[in-house]
Design a protein around this motif. Structure first.
Motif, mmCIF file in Angstrom:
data_model
loop_
_atom_site.group_PDB
_atom_site.id
_atom_site.type_symbol
_atom_site.label_atom_id
_atom_site.label_comp_id
_atom_site.label_asym_id
_atom_site.label_seq_id
_atom_site.Cartn_x
_atom_site.Cartn_y
_atom_site.Cartn_z
ATOM 1 N N LEU A 53 1.315 27.684 13.270
ATOM 2 C CA LEU A 53 0.656 26.434 13.666
ATOM 3 C C LEU A 53 1.671 25.410 14.157
ATOM 4 N N ILE A 56 2.770 26.621 17.657
ATOM 5 C CA ILE A 56 1.686 26.409 18.628
ATOM 6 C C ILE A 56 1.592 24.940 18.998
ATOM 7 N N THR A 57 1.725 24.082 17.994
ATOM 8 C CA THR A 57 1.630 22.642 18.250
ATOM 9 C C THR A 57 2.710 22.184 19.218
ATOM 10 N N TYR A 61 0.756 21.390 22.539
ATOM 11 C CA TYR A 61 0.146 20.095 22.269
ATOM 12 C C TYR A 61 1.149 18.946 22.213
ATOM 13 N N HIS A 316 -2.457 16.357 16.012
ATOM 14 C CA HIS A 316 -2.343 17.543 16.855
ATOM 15 C C HIS A 316 -2.964 18.762 16.181
ATOM 16 N N ILE A 320 -5.937 21.306 17.497
ATOM 17 C CA ILE A 320 -5.908 22.767 17.498
ATOM 18 C C ILE A 320 -7.206 23.319 16.925
ATOM 19 N N ASP A 323 -10.037 22.932 19.459
ATOM 20 C CA ASP A 323 -9.926 23.889 20.557
ATOM 21 C C ASP A 323 -10.251 25.303 20.109
ATOM 22 N N ARG A 350 -10.021 20.447 26.141
ATOM 23 C CA ARG A 350 -8.585 20.541 26.354
ATOM 24 C C ARG A 350 -8.049 19.378 27.166
#
Length: 366
Positions: A53, A56-57, A61, A316, A320, A323, A350
């Motif tokens: 996570l 990914i952030t 993001y 953020h 996630i 989304d 998004r």
């Protein structure tokens, strides 16, 4: 799985283990391995989720705008490498390192790299927070070339971690430990051709791990965070006082997870070439196993302490989740009917998320 026991022998005469006397360290090795497998599997699952996570952030993001962000991303990468290797470590420990010497060397080396890089990067985070908060008036010039400095520092940390891990890659090996058991036990441990190398490396490697992998980061964090706390306590803002609790939590978790294992390792190293009672050796071996699992736990807590405690990072994380929800709806409705509606929902979500991504603050808000 075949029943087996663990042994320890006289380290002064390590060339031929079968010619030495043994002390049975664990009469319930199978039970201990099962408990370890459950504990380490839980650590692996939670650590994998948390660090993915974080990555990914930062990938989709939040851009790495500050030195702390770069350090956090590298900490997540280091922890992710370890939790990916952890299932293989569990499997090999359960089945006497069935994957051979290469797995022994690689997996032990990966843990060593994670240990050094992760701990040194946490020290870098505390140093960056010290400059930003305690030396706020002078920090503008120092931090004006943030990404350049942080990437150079991270590259140096990774290079140092690899260099310090070279003995682990070189001298760890899988071999069958005979002794008094009916069946030989395959172990992954240091193996040497000469006693001189054995004496040197068996003291040097754990000593470096304790010194560079624990005490050096602890000293840096202790100085930086104590200075930060003094600065925050002088402030009148409620948010600043609230942040003191975060600082205390960061230091306490670091010490609680890593101090017991390093103390047990230091004790074992200090008594390595002395004659030991069998019962004392059993207690030391058990303490090392328990505290090692506790040290592994730190890779799960890093994302919580250093990322999710920040207000910006939590926002953020919520994006996630939104989304992923939209993506799930798109997949479900796409299978039921062919319609552009759910795709439009996901794309608009998004766009709105990306449009709101204009924070300039660090994710580690203290």
């Amino acid at each position: 799985m075949e029943n087996s026991s663990e042994y320890v022998y006289d380290y002064d005469n390590e060339t031929d283990p079968e010619q030495t006397g043994f002390c049975i360290l664990s009469e319930n090795r199978d039970k201990e391995l099962r408990v370890q497998a459950y504990v380490h599997s839980a650590i692996c699952a939670v650590g994998l989720l948390g660090n993915i996570l974080v990555i990914i952030t930062y990938a989709f993001y939040k851009k790495t705008k500050s030195m702390t962000d770069v350090y956090l991303l590298n900490v997540a990468l280091a922890d992710l490498l370890f939790v990916i290797a952890l299932p293989l470590i569990i499997y090999n420990e359960q089945y006497d390192w069935i994957m051979g010497s290469w797995a022994c060397k690689f997996l032990r080396g990966m843990y060593s790299i994670n240990l050094y890089s992760g701990m040194l990067l946490l020290a870098c985070i505390s140093s960056d927070r010290y400059i930003a908060i305690v030396q706020a008036r002078r920090s503008f010039r120092i931090r004006s070339r943030t990404l350049v400095y942080s990437r150079l520092i991270c590259s140096g940390v990774w290079a140092l971690a690899v260099a310090l891990s070279v003995p682990t890659f070189m001298y760890n090996d899988r071999y069958e430990d005979g002794g008094v058991a009916e069946e030989p036990v395959a172990v992954c441990y240091f193996r040497f051709d000469r006693n001189e190398n054995a004496r040197l490396m068996k003291v040097l490697v754990p000593s470096m791990q304790v010194a560079v992998g624990f005490f050096l980061p602890l000293l840096v964090m202790g100085f930086c965070y104590s200075s930060i706390m003094v600065t925050l306590l002088r402030a009148k803002s409620f948010q600043r006082h609230k942040a003191v609790r975060v600082v205390i939590a960061v230091v306490l978790v670091f010490v609680a997870c890593n101090l017991p294992y390093n103390m047990a390792l230091l004790y074992q190293t200090a008594a390595l070439f002395k004659e030991r009672e069998c019962e004392a050796e059993k207690a030391t071996a058990l303490a090392l196993k328990v505290t090692e699992s506790l040290a592994y736990l730190h890779c799960c807590l890093n994302p919580v302490l250093y990322a999710f405690i920040g207000v910006n990072f939590r926002s953020h994380f919520c994006k996630i989740m939104v989304d992923l929800w939209c993506l799930g709806k798109k997949y479900i409705y796409g299978r039921r009917r062919s319609s552009p509606f759910t795709s439009d929902v996901y794309i608009s979500a998004r766009k709105s998320n990306e449009g709101s991504n204009n924070e300039n603050g660090s994710s580690f808000t203290i």
